[in-house]
Write an enzyme that holds these catalytic residues in place. Structure first.
Site, mmCIF file in Angstrom:
data_model
loop_
_atom_site.group_PDB
_atom_site.id
_atom_site.type_symbol
_atom_site.label_atom_id
_atom_site.label_comp_id
_atom_site.label_asym_id
_atom_site.label_seq_id
_atom_site.Cartn_x
_atom_site.Cartn_y
_atom_site.Cartn_z
ATOM 1 N N ASP A 1 1.483 -11.951 14.105
ATOM 2 C CA ASP A 1 0.395 -12.386 13.222
ATOM 3 C C ASP A 1 0.946 -13.092 11.992
ATOM 4 O O ASP A 1 0.509 -12.836 10.870
ATOM 5 C CB ASP A 1 -0.470 -11.188 12.817
ATOM 6 C CG ASP A 1 -1.829 -11.621 12.264
ATOM 7 O OD1 ASP A 1 -2.264 -12.747 12.583
ATOM 8 O OD2 ASP A 1 -2.446 -10.849 11.518
ATOM 9 N N GLY B 1 -7.329 -3.928 -3.512
ATOM 10 C CA GLY B 1 -8.096 -4.682 -2.531
ATOM 11 C C GLY B 1 -8.583 -3.767 -1.428
ATOM 12 O O GLY B 1 -8.130 -2.618 -1.304
ATOM 13 N N GLU B 2 -9.511 -4.285 -0.613
ATOM 14 C CA GLU B 2 -10.109 -3.460 0.431
ATOM 15 C C GLU B 2 -10.542 -4.310 1.594
ATOM 16 O O GLU B 2 -10.920 -5.476 1.433
ATOM 17 C CB GLU B 2 -11.313 -2.712 -0.149
ATOM 18 C CG GLU B 2 -11.870 -1.645 0.764
ATOM 19 C CD GLU B 2 -12.796 -0.701 0.017
ATOM 20 O OE1 GLU B 2 -13.035 0.411 0.523
ATOM 21 O OE2 GLU B 2 -13.276 -1.069 -1.060
#
Length: 464
Positions: free
Chosen positions: A228, A111-112
């Protein structure tokens, strides 16, 4: 010199065709050719015409060049070459097949994002598959991004709880790229569970939460606040004996509550997380985080409360708050509806309502003291339900009286009778002493007899 009426190219006085565009020049009339436009004095000239054959062959037309100083045209600056696109936008990946730090082979990309990418890798020597999180080289120019990535690596290397993602290494390559080597997770995120299955049963919700508390309690004990917590950062794996084994990810914007909490860069970390910053995901941020105040572990407890609410109801606590301004105002001022009222068909006990609403307290003192306290209450509730005990501890000795619904702004005590609980049978009448009785009941009986005797004696003397 003449000009072509079609393309304005310069022509020789006797030209019959334009050497640039091929336009046919009309025949002479009275010694002059028609359709020819006189070039103004001092205009730039082209190379000799009749270049049609060269153009057909693919050769570009000759460049226009000014005729001496009379042209009055300034020289144009040479065009600068455009900046090359970053490698992560061109499709070319320099890391595939590379050996990071001499230990981790990059196999393929998982993923990116805008700041970095995650790859599947293999550790040399052991053959263990790992997840490799790399910061884009272009991002290393941003000191703030660079410092946060370093901090995530340093924070993760300190955490050892089984429900925190395991970190194997944190290092920098020869070209300056930073990477974190972590365990490669399977399974799915809590976000995927929401999308496919929400709302979920309260027992399943508590089973997930008590595991989260274990990870976060360790982080808080080290002076680290996650800041978060959201569904995308909670991962559920299939493990032996536990189909939803929790792993908490992404401590990238974690706040260090103590200056010496991580490595040797305590002062730098304090500057990055100074009062006034509101990093995080809006819907899961505590009121004090929204206002940029100092945070402690109770800020994460608020985020856990939002996750609990969302798991059981399939929605956020304030679904009518549309837009950032309305969302912030709701989280600062409004009290959410009880989960059991939102989803009455889920049969959520009143105690579970109170756990969630206490987590969502507006002020830190209104919430649980720490994750260990929240975990203990959740485990106790699950154990009592597993053993068939009443969810709400304690049994009243008389049928409960009808009560008015609580005011939406009020916060009820933790141990209340669930709205759906069965009516309790009246207590058995008192029996002679051969039946065991508690000391408190015996005391009440003695007092009642004494009062009756006193009343009888008083009536006797009154009649006399």
């Amino acid at each position: 010199m003449n000009r072509c009426p079609k393309c304005d190219a310069e022509l020789m006085s006797d030209a019959r065709f334009c050497g640039v565009c091929g336009h046919r020049i009309a025949a002479k009339a009275g010694g002059k050719r028609k359709d020819i436009v006189k070039a103004p004095p001092g205009a730039p000239t082209l190379a000799p015409p009749n270049r049609a054959a060269d153009l057909i062959a693919g050769e570009p037309p000759p460049a226009v060049r000014p005729q001496g100083k009379k042209a009055g045209m300034p020289k144009s600056a040479p065009a600068s070459a455009p900046e090359p696109l970053p490698s992560y936008l061109t499709g070319e990946d320099p890391y595939l097949g590379a050996l990071l730090g001499g230990r981790f082979e990059v196999i393929d990309k998982l993923g990116e994002g805008g700041f970095g990418a995650v790859y599947r890798g293999r550790q040399s020597g052991t053959g263990r598959e790992v997840a490799l999180k790399l910061l884009h080289p272009e991002m290393t120019r941003d000191d703030n991004v660079l410092a946060r990535f370093r901090r995530e690596g340093e924070v993760l290397c300190q955490l050892r709880d089984a429900h925190t993602i395991t970190t194997y290494d944190f290092d920098q390559t020869d070209d300056g790229s930073l990477f974190i080597a972590m365990e490669l997770l399977s399974g799915r995120s809590l976000h995927d569970v929401f999308q496919d299955e929400a709302p979920i049963h309260w027992q399943r919700m508590l089973g997930i939460v008590v595991q989260m508390c274990s990870s976060l309690q360790e982080a808080h004990s080290l002076g680290i606040v996650h800041r978060d917590l959201k569904p995308e950062n909670i991962h559920l794996e299939q493990r032996f004996g536990n189909p939803e084994y929790v792993k908490i990810l992404d401590f990238g914007i974690a706040k260090v509550m103590r200056g010496d909490g991580v490595g040797k860069e305590g002062q730098q970390i304090q500057q990055l997380t100074a009062t006034g910053q509101t990093l995080g995901t809006l819907e899961y941020m505590s009121p004090e985080q929204l206002m940029g105040k100092e945070l402690d572990g109770r800020s994460d407890i608020y985020a856990v409360g939002v996750l609990c609410y969302e798991m059981m109801t399939g929605r956020l606590p304030f679904p009518d708050a549309i837009g950032p301004a309305a969302q912030i105002a709701a989280q600062l001022k409004k009290t959410p509806q009880r989960p059991s009222e939102v989803r009455p068909e889920m049969e959520i006990p009143a105690e579970v309502d109170e756990i969630v609403l206490k987590c969502l307290g507006k002020r830190p003192p209104d919430r649980y003291d720490d994750m260990e306290q929240l975990r203990g209450i959740g485990v106790d509730l699950l154990e009592r339900h597993e053993h068939g005990q009443a969810v709400t501890p304690g049994t009243p000795t008389a049928p409960p009286r009808a009560q008015e619904p609580p005011h939406p702004e009020a916060e009820a005590p933790l141990n209340v009778v669930p709205a759906h609980s069965e009516a309790v049978q009246p207590a058995e009448p008192w029996s002679p002493p051969d039946t065991p009785a508690s000391s408190s009941n015996l005391l009440y009986v003695i007092i009642a007899i004494a009062v009756a005797l006193a009343a009888g004696v008083g009536a006797f003397f009154a009649l006399q």
